[in-house]
Design a protein around this motif. Structure first.
Motif, mmCIF file in Angstrom:
data_model
loop_
_atom_site.group_PDB
_atom_site.id
_atom_site.type_symbol
_atom_site.label_atom_id
_atom_site.label_comp_id
_atom_site.label_asym_id
_atom_site.label_seq_id
_atom_site.Cartn_x
_atom_site.Cartn_y
_atom_site.Cartn_z
ATOM 1 N N THR A 1 0.852 -1.188 -0.027
ATOM 2 C CA THR A 1 -0.051 -0.091 -0.021
ATOM 3 C C THR A 1 0.730 1.216 0.063
ATOM 4 O O THR A 1 0.737 2.124 -0.711
ATOM 5 N N ARG A 2 1.892 1.281 0.753
ATOM 6 C CA ARG A 2 2.725 2.406 0.780
ATOM 7 C C ARG A 2 3.442 2.754 -0.292
ATOM 8 O O ARG A 2 3.539 3.925 -0.958
ATOM 9 N N TRP B 1 2.466 1.582 -3.399
ATOM 10 C CA TRP B 1 1.202 2.158 -4.211
ATOM 11 C C TRP B 1 0.968 3.642 -4.210
ATOM 12 O O TRP B 1 0.955 4.312 -5.312
ATOM 13 N N LEU B 2 0.849 4.005 -2.891
ATOM 14 C CA LEU B 2 0.718 5.465 -2.766
ATOM 15 C C LEU B 2 1.919 6.497 -3.231
ATOM 16 O O LEU B 2 1.796 7.392 -3.502
ATOM 17 N N GLN C 1 1.474 6.799 -6.736
ATOM 18 C CA GLN C 1 0.525 7.687 -7.243
ATOM 19 C C GLN C 1 1.033 9.122 -7.034
ATOM 20 O O GLN C 1 0.788 9.889 -7.999
ATOM 21 N N ASP C 2 1.848 9.390 -6.028
ATOM 22 C CA ASP C 2 2.279 10.687 -5.682
ATOM 23 C C ASP C 2 3.072 11.014 -6.673
ATOM 24 O O ASP C 2 3.160 12.198 -7.290
#
Length: 248
Positions: free
Chosen positions: A235-236, A238-239, A242-243
């Motif tokens: 999750t980290r 992936w975020l 996205q950033d």
């Protein structure tokens, strides 16, 4: 001497030891050592790059610890040790093997959902008291247990590796929940369930129920925590991706 009744069971790792005997209980089965050596040689040839080979060294060291060191004998005495053994196979050894090899070498057929279900069913099946007792009565069933736990876990981690981030996180969270549920059932059971350990835990200062509760806590917290940590790491990542894709 072994505790009374320990000879009723003949697990692959030998009769349950007492603490004074444990450090002398190395498993030097020549067939096992030969298989581990051949598997290590083959895997080393498949690995590409120093990073993958370091993961293989870690995986090989863990396999030796689980099957060759006195820990193997300890798992004949304590169900908590056996559960730790299985957790390390599924949540540590399997992902080490998966990420130590090129992705094309472990592109097993089957969806992530299928492998998530197979891993869960396999883990629950071998921790059902009747199946567990049978596995400690037969070398064939013992190795069937170890290989199916490891094999379905390799299939799971390989499928998660090639899946989308969202799919991998969902599968890891399902695994977290099912592992935690099994651990909770063992922790809160009112009676000991595993007959092979009824007479093997006392020399270690544990009643059979206390040993089972310890096993449940290991499965509930550290084991489920490994899957949860992997989900959080994905999750980290992936975020962060996205950033980076957001316009400046």
């Amino acid at each position: 001497m072994n505790p009374a009744g320990a000879q009723l069971w003949f697990p692959y790792c030998g009769a349950a030891p007492v603490p004074a005997d444990l450090m002398g209980r190395w498993n030097l089965d020549p067939m096992l050592l030969a298989v581990l050596a051949l598997a290590g040689w083959w895997l080393w040839r498949q690995a590409q790059g120093a990073g993958q080979r370091r993961l293989l060294v870690a995986a090989g060291s863990l396999a030796l610890f689980l099957f060759v060191s006195p820990f193997c004998a300890l798992s004949s005495a304590l169900f908590a040790a056996r559960v730790t053994h299985h957790v390390l196979l599924a949540a540590v050894l399997a992902p080490l093997l998966v990420f130590a090899l090129p992705e094309e070498r472990i592109r097993w057929p089957g969806s992530l959902a299928l492998w998530t279900g197979l891993q869960a069913v396999t883990f629950w099946l071998w921790h059902a008291p009747a199946f567990y007792a049978e596995a400690l009565s037969s070398d064939l069933l013992y190795w069937t247990m170890q290989l199916t736990i490891t094999g379905t876990a390799v299939g799971f981690w390989a499928a998660a590796r090639r899946s989308s981030s969202l799919g991998a996180v969902a599968a890891l969270l399902v695994s977290t929940v099912q592992m935690g549920l099994l651990g909770a059932l063992l922790t809160f059971a009112s009676n000991p369930l595993y007959l092979p350990h009824f007479l093997t835990t006392e020399p270690w200062g544990l009643a059979p129920l206390e040993d089972q509760q310890m096993a449940g806590l290991i499965m509930w917290a550290p084991s489920a925590g490994l899957y949860l940590a992997a989900a959080l790491a994905i999750t980290r990542r992936w975020l962060a991706e996205q950033d980076r894709e957001l316009p400046a």
